[in-house]
Motif scaffolding. Structure first.
Motif, PDB file in Angstrom:
ATOM      1  N   ARG A 122      16.473  19.350  -5.195  1.00  0.00           N
ATOM      2  CA  ARG A 122      15.797  19.205  -3.907  1.00  0.00           C
ATOM      3  C   ARG A 122      14.817  18.034  -3.869  1.00  0.00           C
ATOM      4  NH1 ARG A 122      18.665  20.127  -0.864  1.00  0.00           N
ATOM      5  NH2 ARG A 122      17.006  20.086   0.715  1.00  0.00           N
ATOM      6  N   ALA A 123      14.583  17.376  -5.019  1.00  0.00           N
ATOM      7  CA  ALA A 123      13.627  16.271  -5.053  1.00  0.00           C
ATOM      8  C   ALA A 123      14.211  15.119  -5.859  1.00  0.00           C
ATOM      9  CB  ALA A 123      12.300  16.718  -5.659  1.00  0.00           C
ATOM     10  N   LEU A 124      13.842  13.904  -5.490  1.00  0.00           N
ATOM     11  CA  LEU A 124      14.358  12.712  -6.161  1.00  0.00           C
ATOM     12  C   LEU A 124      13.282  11.645  -6.210  1.00  0.00           C
ATOM     13  CD1 LEU A 124      16.846  11.118  -7.328  1.00  0.00           C
ATOM     14  CD2 LEU A 124      17.257  10.329  -4.984  1.00  0.00           C
TER      15      LEU A 124
ATOM     16  N   TYR B 197       0.848  -1.186   0.000  1.00  0.00           N
ATOM     17  CA  TYR B 197       0.000   0.000   0.000  1.00  0.00           C
ATOM     18  C   TYR B 197       0.894   1.251   0.000  1.00  0.00           C
ATOM     19  CZ  TYR B 197      -3.178  -3.577   1.704  1.00  0.00           C
ATOM     20  OH  TYR B 197      -3.906  -4.740   1.841  1.00  0.00           O
ATOM     21  N   PRO B 198       0.414   2.351  -0.559  1.00  0.00           N
ATOM     22  CA  PRO B 198       1.198   3.590  -0.493  1.00  0.00           C
ATOM     23  C   PRO B 198       1.436   4.005   0.950  1.00  0.00           C
ATOM     24  CG  PRO B 198      -0.597   3.783  -2.084  1.00  0.00           C
ATOM     25  CD  PRO B 198      -0.844   2.533  -1.312  1.00  0.00           C
ATOM     26  N   LEU B 199       2.686   4.381   1.245  1.00  0.00           N
ATOM     27  CA  LEU B 199       3.066   4.772   2.600  1.00  0.00           C
ATOM     28  C   LEU B 199       3.659   6.176   2.581  1.00  0.00           C
ATOM     29  CD1 LEU B 199       4.859   1.483   3.751  1.00  0.00           C
ATOM     30  CD2 LEU B 199       2.506   2.192   4.253  1.00  0.00           C
ATOM     31  N   ARG B 200       3.272   6.967   3.579  1.00  0.00           N
ATOM     32  CA  ARG B 200       3.821   8.317   3.733  1.00  0.00           C
ATOM     33  C   ARG B 200       4.580   8.388   5.055  1.00  0.00           C
ATOM     34  NH1 ARG B 200      -0.515  12.587   2.783  1.00  0.00           N
ATOM     35  NH2 ARG B 200      -1.377  11.777   4.739  1.00  0.00           N
TER      36      ARG B 200
ATOM     37  N   LEU C 258      11.638  12.898  -1.304  1.00  0.00           N
ATOM     38  CA  LEU C 258      12.216  11.659  -1.797  1.00  0.00           C
ATOM     39  C   LEU C 258      11.094  10.640  -1.940  1.00  0.00           C
ATOM     40  CD1 LEU C 258      14.518   9.710  -2.533  1.00  0.00           C
ATOM     41  CD2 LEU C 258      14.939   9.392  -0.084  1.00  0.00           C
ATOM     42  N   VAL C 259      10.880  10.174  -3.178  1.00  0.00           N
ATOM     43  CA  VAL C 259       9.823   9.213  -3.483  1.00  0.00           C
ATOM     44  C   VAL C 259      10.479   7.949  -4.015  1.00  0.00           C
ATOM     45  CG1 VAL C 259       7.759   8.754  -4.872  1.00  0.00           C
ATOM     46  CG2 VAL C 259       8.223  11.078  -4.046  1.00  0.00           C
ATOM     47  N   VAL C 260      10.108   6.796  -3.450  1.00  0.00           N
ATOM     48  CA  VAL C 260      10.687   5.518  -3.853  1.00  0.00           C
ATOM     49  C   VAL C 260       9.583   4.585  -4.319  1.00  0.00           C
ATOM     50  CG1 VAL C 260      11.930   3.461  -3.075  1.00  0.00           C
ATOM     51  CG2 VAL C 260      12.694   5.724  -2.346  1.00  0.00           C
ATOM     52  N   LEU C 261       9.772   4.025  -5.524  1.00  0.00           N
ATOM     53  CA  LEU C 261       8.879   3.004  -6.062  1.00  0.00           C
ATOM     54  C   LEU C 261       9.618   1.675  -5.972  1.00  0.00           C
ATOM     55  CD1 LEU C 261       8.227   5.787  -7.566  1.00  0.00           C
ATOM     56  CD2 LEU C 261       7.221   4.378  -9.364  1.00  0.00           C
ATOM     57  N   ASP C 262       9.087   0.711  -5.211  1.00  0.00           N
ATOM     58  CA  ASP C 262       9.818  -0.537  -5.042  1.00  0.00           C
ATOM     59  C   ASP C 262       8.892  -1.630  -4.541  1.00  0.00           C
ATOM     60  OD1 ASP C 262      11.981  -2.430  -4.684  1.00  0.00           O
ATOM     61  OD2 ASP C 262      13.318  -0.723  -4.442  1.00  0.00           O
ATOM     62  N   TYR C 263       9.450  -2.866  -4.543  1.00  0.00           N
ATOM     63  CA  TYR C 263       8.750  -4.015  -3.971  1.00  0.00           C
ATOM     64  C   TYR C 263       8.872  -4.025  -2.451  1.00  0.00           C
ATOM     65  CZ  TYR C 263       9.362  -6.327  -8.615  1.00  0.00           C
ATOM     66  OH  TYR C 263       9.367  -6.667  -9.942  1.00  0.00           O
ATOM     67  N   TYR C 264      10.055  -3.605  -1.965  1.00  0.00           N
ATOM     68  CA  TYR C 264      10.425  -3.834  -0.576  1.00  0.00           C
ATOM     69  C   TYR C 264      10.855  -2.535   0.098  1.00  0.00           C
ATOM     70  CZ  TYR C 264      10.744  -8.596  -2.429  1.00  0.00           C
ATOM     71  OH  TYR C 264      10.468  -9.782  -3.049  1.00  0.00           O
ATOM     72  N   MET C 265      10.894  -2.583   1.425  1.00  0.00           N
ATOM     73  CA  MET C 265      11.385  -1.463   2.207  1.00  0.00           C
ATOM     74  C   MET C 265      12.910  -1.557   2.256  1.00  0.00           C
ATOM     75  SD  MET C 265      10.469   1.310   3.710  1.00  0.00           S
ATOM     76  CE  MET C 265       8.710   1.142   4.053  1.00  0.00           C
TER      77      MET C 265
ATOM     78  N   ALA D 173      12.682   7.537   2.734  1.00  0.00           N
ATOM     79  CA  ALA D 173      11.851   8.271   1.772  1.00  0.00           C
ATOM     80  C   ALA D 173      10.725   9.020   2.473  1.00  0.00           C
ATOM     81  CB  ALA D 173      11.281   7.311   0.745  1.00  0.00           C
ATOM     82  N   ASP D 174      10.119   9.946   1.722  1.00  0.00           N
ATOM     83  CA  ASP D 174       8.892  10.601   2.166  1.00  0.00           C
ATOM     84  C   ASP D 174       7.686   9.782   1.763  1.00  0.00           C
ATOM     85  OD1 ASP D 174       9.822  13.384   3.180  1.00  0.00           O
ATOM     86  OD2 ASP D 174      10.868  13.113   1.283  1.00  0.00           O
ATOM     87  N   TYR D 175       7.774   9.137   0.589  1.00  0.00           N
ATOM     88  CA  TYR D 175       6.719   8.235   0.122  1.00  0.00           C
ATOM     89  C   TYR D 175       7.361   6.957  -0.391  1.00  0.00           C
ATOM     90  CZ  TYR D 175       2.925  11.669   0.261  1.00  0.00           C
ATOM     91  OH  TYR D 175       1.961  12.562   0.682  1.00  0.00           O
TER      92      TYR D 175
END
Length: 753
Positions: free
Chosen positions: A410-412, A66-69, A439-446, A453-455
């Motif tokens: 300032r953003a990634l 699920y999306p996490l913030r 910082l936004v990360v798209l991935d399978y795992y933490m 990340a922020d998201y």
């Protein structure tokens, strides 16, 4: 209960082998190899340990679903679940605010593979107005593509044909570990034939073990070795004069350049017997058709990567092993929509192209360099993928994050990669990322990167997403297939994420296809290929013609090569325009061990040796698959390998804990003895603890046995900016320490002071 058998694909390496999924009521309950589709050989998957992960990973307890913030301080491990709309609305709004304050170049991106499509992120970045897609292309793929294009006008691929190829060189690659698929099986078949196999590698790899001749070259001296082979070939008149006279430019310059690279001189530099250098040169030149495959061992050699690839191109050319059966082939442009078009790079406005961080530092790996080459390739109807070959250099992006030079980043957005482990200089990457506004990360795992990340956005993986692998868009081929099931839980394809962000940021007209499968269908339609028919076959491939330079153009003359002279450029006409050399010229690698460090290390009993890292080791791949319990049981700890003689000289024994250090930092490993050249250490890459609680203080164990704690990403090669993993100097010493990998409880290890 409804049961169906559906075709789909593995995503655990770049080959994306075909699978059959048994689906019961929308859930996959079984997977099997599909020998009816690519790679059409059940033995490939029978020898692979990764594909079986696909079933367990679908519903793995460690997947992000699920999306996490972020709900606490960065890296605190505190998260709140949010909806996709809330996440994407907020990300889009924050990107708009940052762009309004600093310009769209304030956004950078990082992407990896093989479980992602590169072009959706690249399209989003182009339309947003940022040139800063950061990558590791400078140490993987880009150097060979650039040098092939400058020499031949396009990329070349080895064309290994049984009974036709009379000699095969493997240079800086070990397909038994990096590939372990159809190609490795073809190498084994070749090794059993009467044709000679030559392997250039400082380690006695599985490939070297079956070779007729093994050249254990000193790391970082591959260019000198290639020039030495050329010297023998030219001095002994083993040149293909007909091809050279008709189709090569700068032969006399090359001959003069290599004259002093005698076998004796090269032997003194490369630490390879002079007789073996002569033998290797004769084997390659006297074969009716000789093929050469190079790998990451060359791509990661720092300052010498570009000249080494150029020298290898010259080696092919002077022996006439260019675009002919059994040697190499210049690929055709794709019939389908190219990667270049999918990226929509031409939508990046001139004022944003001018903000490319690379331009004053890596004059080929930037938009200005690309613009010099593009008209040449387009003359013969081909376009190289621009965003790969202009990707922003990590050192420059990090500097823009750290001090705002020449403007603040300032953003990634991080998609399918884990830079805290896979990028050089982990300490620097960590501090730069911790200071970002978004910082936004798209991935399978933490992953460790996701933990700060922020998201964190949950991405659909193998079996949940379709795949169309097109080899970077430089060949008329593709393989892949459909998703077997829709994404579980609230996971989404990366395409969906960038499309939705694009729609929120005014990019509606650029995203007409609603799904990734629709986009793939549109991509193939130009070639007259139906997506469903492609999924049934699993591949699209057209055999390229040979000797394309001899084909007659509209003016009735041979079309030649897509270079400035229309010939194979042994002496480059284009590189000097960028401040580069006409001919391949080796240089000395930089040192990461200043005298002060060496003096201190020796006082502590350490030894100064060369280091290589990044070599593949099945079943792991970079920083991936360490969460597989069976893999960890068989390969439980990170290893530093030495020859037996080197270990004895340093008074080390297998199983000792050793610290490997440079001026950048240090990491600890378990010593193992292996067959390889002396005075060298081969250090495992990518180790972390996925099972640990994410975030502070240990961040998955990245401070303990992560070789990137001691590497540097500062540009060494001046045209492309390649940094060095394979000719690094370091100090090694035994330490009285038990690593977390060996502790029964696996206690975590925090960041060193």
């Amino acid at each position: 209960m409804t049961t169906e058998i559906k075709p789909t694909n593995c995503h655990y390496c770049g080959y994306c082998c075909a699978l059959l999924a048994t689906v019961e009521d929308g859930r996959v309950v079984k997977i099997d190899p599909d020998p009816a589709r690519y790679p059409y050989d059940a033995r490939v998957l029978a020898g692979c340990r990764r594909w079986r992960m696909n079933l367990d990973a679908l519903d793995g307890a460690d997947r992000v679903n699920y999306p996490l913030r972020r709900a606490g301080s960065r890296g605190s491990g505190k998260w709140e679940r949010v909806s996709w709309d809330d996440a994407l609305d907020d990300i889009a709004a924050r990107l708009q605010e940052l762009a309004a304050e600093h310009g769209p170049e304030t956004l950078a991106s990082a992407i990896g593979g093989p479980h992602a499509s590169f072009w959706p992120l690249h399209r989003f970045m182009n339309l947003f107005g940022s040139p800063n897609n950061m990558g590791i292309g400078q140490i993987c793929w880009n150097p060979r593509i650039w040098m092939d294009a400058l020499t031949f006008g396009w990329t070349v691929e080895a064309d290994i044909v049984p009974g036709v190829t009379e000699c095969l060189f493997l240079w800086g690659t070990n397909p038994a570990e990096s590939d372990n698929s159809a190609f490795w099986r073809s190498v084994l078949r070749f090794a059993k034939s009467d044709a000679p196999l030559v392997v250039v590698d400082p380690r006695r790899t599985q490939a070297a073990a079956v070779a007729d001749l093994w050249l254990p070259v000193r790391p970082g001296t591959d260019c000198t070795l290639a020039l030495g082979l050329l010297q023998v070939i030219i001095a002994e008149n083993l040149v293909d004069r007909a091809f050279v006279d008709a189709w090569c430019f700068g032969y006399d310059e090359l001959a003069a350049c290599v004259r002093h690279y005698t076998p004796e001189y090269v032997a003194s530099v490369c630490d390879v017997p002079a007789d073996d250098i002569v033998r290797a040169a004769r084997l390659f030149a006297q074969a009716g058709a000789a093929a050469l495959v190079s790998g990451r061992g060359i791509d990661q050699a720092g300052a010498n990567v570009a000249p080494t690839h150029r020298a290898i191109c010259c080696l092919r050319a002077v022996t006439g092993n260019v675009d002919k059966p059994g040697s190499c082939v210049l690929a055709d442009a794709p019939d389908f929509v190219s990667e270049m078009e999918l990226e929509m790079t031409d939508a990046l406005k001139p004022e944003h192209r001018a903000r490319c961080l690379n331009t004053p530092h890596t004059p080929l790996q930037c938009f200005d360099g690309y613009d010099l080459v593009r008209p040449l390739t387009e003359r013969l109807g081909r376009t190289l993928p621009e965003r790969y070959l202009t990707s922003a250099h990590p050192h420059l992006v990090l500097r823009a994050m750290e001090v705002g030079d020449p403007y603040p980043v300032r953003a990634l957005i991080v998609n399918a990669t884990n830079p805290l482990l896979t990028y050089a200089d982990t300490h620097r990457v960590f501090e730069a990322f911790m200071g970002l506004d978004l910082l936004v990360v798209l991935d399978y795992y933490m992953t460790p990167t996701a933990s700060i990340a922020d998201y964190v956005l949950p991405i659909a993986g193998a079996i949940e997403r379709p795949v169309l692998q097109v080899h970077g868009g430089v060949a008329n081929m593709g393989y892949g297939g459909p998703a077997a099931v829709p994404p579980y839980y609230e996971r989404r394809c990366d395409y969906d994420v960038f499309r939705e962000l694009g729609l929120r940021l005014g990019q509606k007209d650029a995203w007409p296809e609603e799904t990734l499968a629709d986009a793939f269908a549109a991509q193939l339609a130009r070639a007259g290929v139906d997506w469903d028919a492609f999924c049934d076959l699993g591949t699209y491939w057209q055999q390229p013609a040979y000797a394309k330079h001899e084909l007659l153009g509209p003016d009735g003359r041979p079309q030649g090569f897509a270079t400035t002279t229309g010939k194979v450029e042994l002496a480059s006409e284009l590189l000097p325009r960028l401040g580069g050399p006409r001919l391949p010229t080796p240089t000395r690698p930089i040192t990461l061990c200043p005298q002060e460090l060496l003096d201190d290390a020796r006082a502590k009993g350490a030894a100064h040796v060369a280091m290589i890292t990044g070599s593949r080791k099945q079943p792991y791949n970079a920083s991936m698959y360490f969460n597989n319990a069976s893999f960890r049981e068989k390969s439980p700890y990170p290893v530093a390998e030495m020859s037996e003689a080197t270990a004895e000289r340093l008074r080390l024994a297998p199983g000792d804990c050793v610290e490997v250090a440079t001026d950048n930092g240090s990491a600890c490993f378990v010593l193992a003895v292996a067959r390889m050249r002396d005075d060298l250490v081969n250090v495992d890459y990518g180790w972390w603890h996925p099972e640990w609680e994410p975030g502070a203080p240990a961040f998955g164990g990245i401070w303990e046995s992560n070789v990137n704690c001691l590497t540097s990403c500062k540009p060494e090669e001046p045209m492309i900016g390649t940094w060095c993993y394979n000719a690094v100097d370091c100090v090694v010493r035994k330490v009285d320490r038990v690593l977390s990998w060996e502790r029964p409880t696996g206690e975590s290890v925090g960041k060193p002071d």
